[in-house]
Design an enzyme around this catalytic site. Structure first.
Site, PDB file in Angstrom:
ATOM      1  N   TRP A 127       0.874  -1.180   0.000  1.00 12.45           N
ATOM      2  CA  TRP A 127       0.000   0.000   0.000  1.00 12.45           C
ATOM      3  C   TRP A 127       0.916   1.237   0.000  1.00 12.45           C
ATOM      4  O   TRP A 127       1.767   1.368   0.884  1.00 12.45           O
ATOM      5  CB  TRP A 127      -0.858  -0.045   1.265  1.00 12.45           C
ATOM      6  N   ASP A 208      -0.722  -5.311   9.123  1.00 10.13           N
ATOM      7  CA  ASP A 208      -1.745  -4.366   8.696  1.00 10.13           C
ATOM      8  C   ASP A 208      -2.978  -5.185   8.314  1.00 10.13           C
ATOM      9  O   ASP A 208      -2.930  -5.995   7.385  1.00 10.13           O
ATOM     10  CB  ASP A 208      -1.221  -3.549   7.500  1.00 10.13           C
TER      11      ASP A 208
HETATM   12  C1  PLP Z   1      -3.381  -1.967   3.341  1.00  4.55           C
HETATM   13  C2  PLP Z   1      -4.151  -0.857   3.947  1.00  4.55           C
HETATM   14  N1  PLP Z   1      -3.868  -0.463   5.181  1.00  4.55           N
HETATM   15  C3  PLP Z   1      -4.530   0.530   5.791  1.00  4.55           C
HETATM   16  C4  PLP Z   1      -5.543   1.193   5.148  1.00  4.55           C
HETATM   17  C5  PLP Z   1      -6.207   2.305   5.927  1.00  4.55           C
HETATM   18  O1  PLP Z   1      -7.528   2.481   5.813  1.00  4.55           O
HETATM   19  P1  PLP Z   1      -8.320   3.604   6.614  1.00  4.55           P
HETATM   20  O2  PLP Z   1      -7.342   4.584   7.146  1.00  4.55           O
HETATM   21  O3  PLP Z   1      -9.234   4.202   5.619  1.00  4.55           O
HETATM   22  O4  PLP Z   1      -9.024   2.892   7.712  1.00  4.55           O
HETATM   23  C6  PLP Z   1      -5.880   0.824   3.842  1.00  4.55           C
HETATM   24  C7  PLP Z   1      -6.916   1.556   3.095  1.00  4.55           C
HETATM   25  O5  PLP Z   1      -6.967   1.632   1.925  1.00  4.55           O
HETATM   26  C8  PLP Z   1      -5.169  -0.233   3.239  1.00  4.55           C
HETATM   27  O6  PLP Z   1      -5.453  -0.637   1.994  1.00  4.55           O
END
Ligand code: PLP
Length: 394
Positions: A127, A208
């Protein structure tokens, strides 16, 4: 002062969203942005969440601050959801955070506080926000090979070779399930092997977990996280409620720190609270309340799970349909991996030119690395995508 500011790198996905909005073609298809959409292209509010919201509106009698670690009830239900009975509760510290991103950020800060020399190892690819937050915080990072673009599977030998280069005390960041952006995930035996390497080399673990319930089910998607937390001395887990509760804008997440040494719990909990206080003080409460109400109420929880299952099975159905259409058009299993992948994303292994051609000639939008959001499709658009992909292949 402001004149000293310099241009920051643009977020590619936000730029892609803008291009999509500006495209006047009525047949355009958005497979870029990472939010769940139903067959009508809508990101719905889940029934159970809406009901919880009504209940909470009637019940809430104050908007005063809650607690620096967030509401204790939320922390409890989320630790249960993520960890089940994998570890004793006296080994767990946790804080509510603004979304999964808030949890990721706090986890990185905690790593930096504890050991400024530690290197965080991230999958290649990962990500993009992992990379940019680590860079922003000045934390040393390395990548490990993860994805084989040819086969669409995990490059497990490459991953092991690279992790072998990590030094004791380094932290390995792993996606608990539904790897973003590839959709390719470790098998259970592969997780066992990675855990063994981490144990042998004295590596720290950070997981994560942003898509629990989007892959193989709520418990199956947490299996690897639970195994890691039960097997390694210390594990950090950044979990998001954005996707599985559909509450993206409520900014709801949790950072969980597990230590086999229960005597470290108080210090870890204190540090997590301190980090909340420094960064934004009290974490958001509204989304956390909804999650707590849903998870604590049998009827709401059952309904939430049923709706989440619908979402998950819908995406699995689209995966099978797309893989079958591509099999039919190409007369090969080249894209068979799409049915094997799990979660909202799959990386197709197309070149940047092919991705651009899909956009210019077919009004199909995906991230330049050829990541598609499966939930951006429906049963009518799958054949259109399959035919368009075949059209841009060499
Ligand atoms: C791998 C990963 N980690 C963390 C997130 C964090 O998501 P949020 O901050 O919207 O809860 C995302 C969102 O796209 C993600 O794809």
């Amino acid at each position: 002062m402001f004149e000293k500011l310099t241009e920051q790198p643009k977020d590619k996905i936000l730029a892609l969203m803008q291009m999509y909005r500006d495209d006047p073609r009525p047949t355009k298809i958005d497979l870029g942005v990472g939010v769940y959409k139903n067959a009508d292209g809508v990101t719905p509010i889940m029934r159970s969440v809406k009901t919880a919201e009504q209940k909470w509106w009637q019940k809430e009698d104050s908007k005063s601050y809650v607690a620096i670690a967030g509401d204790a009830g939320f922390n409890d239900v989320m630790v249960d959801l993520v960890l089940g009975d994998a570890v004793p509760r006296d080994s767990v510290a946790s804080v509510a955070t603004p979304g999964g991103t808030g949890a990721v950020r706090q986890a990185f800060e905690l790593i930096r506080m504890a050991d400024p020399k530690a290197t965080v190892w991230i999958s290649d690819p990962t990500w993009p926000n992992h990379v940019s937050i680590l860079k922003y915080l000045g934390i040393s990072m390395q990548t490990y090979r993860y994805f084989d673009s040819e086969s669409g599977a995990v490059n497990f030998e490459g991953m092991k070779e690279d992790l072998d280069e990590a030094s004791p005390g380094d932290v390995i960041l792993l996606h608990g399930c539904c790897h973003n952006p590839t959709g390719a995930n470790l098998t259970q035996p592969q997780w066992n092997e990675i855990i063994r390497i981490m144990q042998e080399k004295g590596l720290g673990a950070m997981i994560d977990l942003a898509y629990q319930g989007f892959g193989d089910g709520l418990d199956d998607d947490a299996l690897a996280t639970r195994l890691v937390a039960a097997s390694l001395p210390e594990t950090l887990i950044a979990a998001s409620c954005s996707k599985n509760f559909g509450i993206y804008r409520e900014r709801t997440g949790i950072l969980i720190a597990v230590s086999q040494d229960a005597s470290l719990r108080a210090m870890t909990q204190g540090t997590l609270g301190f980090l909340n206080r420094q960064n934004y003080s009290f974490p958001p409460d509204h989304g956390a309340r909804l999650v707590t109400l849903v998870l604590k109420d049998d009827a709401l929880r059952t309904d939430w799970q049923a709706e989440l299952e619908e979402v998950r099975n819908g995406m699995l159905g689209l995966r099978s349909q797309l893989a079958a259409e591509l099999q039919r058009y190409t007369n090969s299993d080249r894209f068979g991996f799409i049915a094997e992948h799990r979660g909202m994303f799959s990386r197709l292994g197309l070149t940047q030119e092919q991705v651009e051609k899909l956009r210019s000639d077919h009004a199909i939008y995906m991230v330049s690395d050829s990541r598609i959001n499966i939930a951006g499709l429906n049963t009518d658009t799958v054949p259109i995508l399959a035919k368009s992909i075949v059209d841009v292949l060499d």
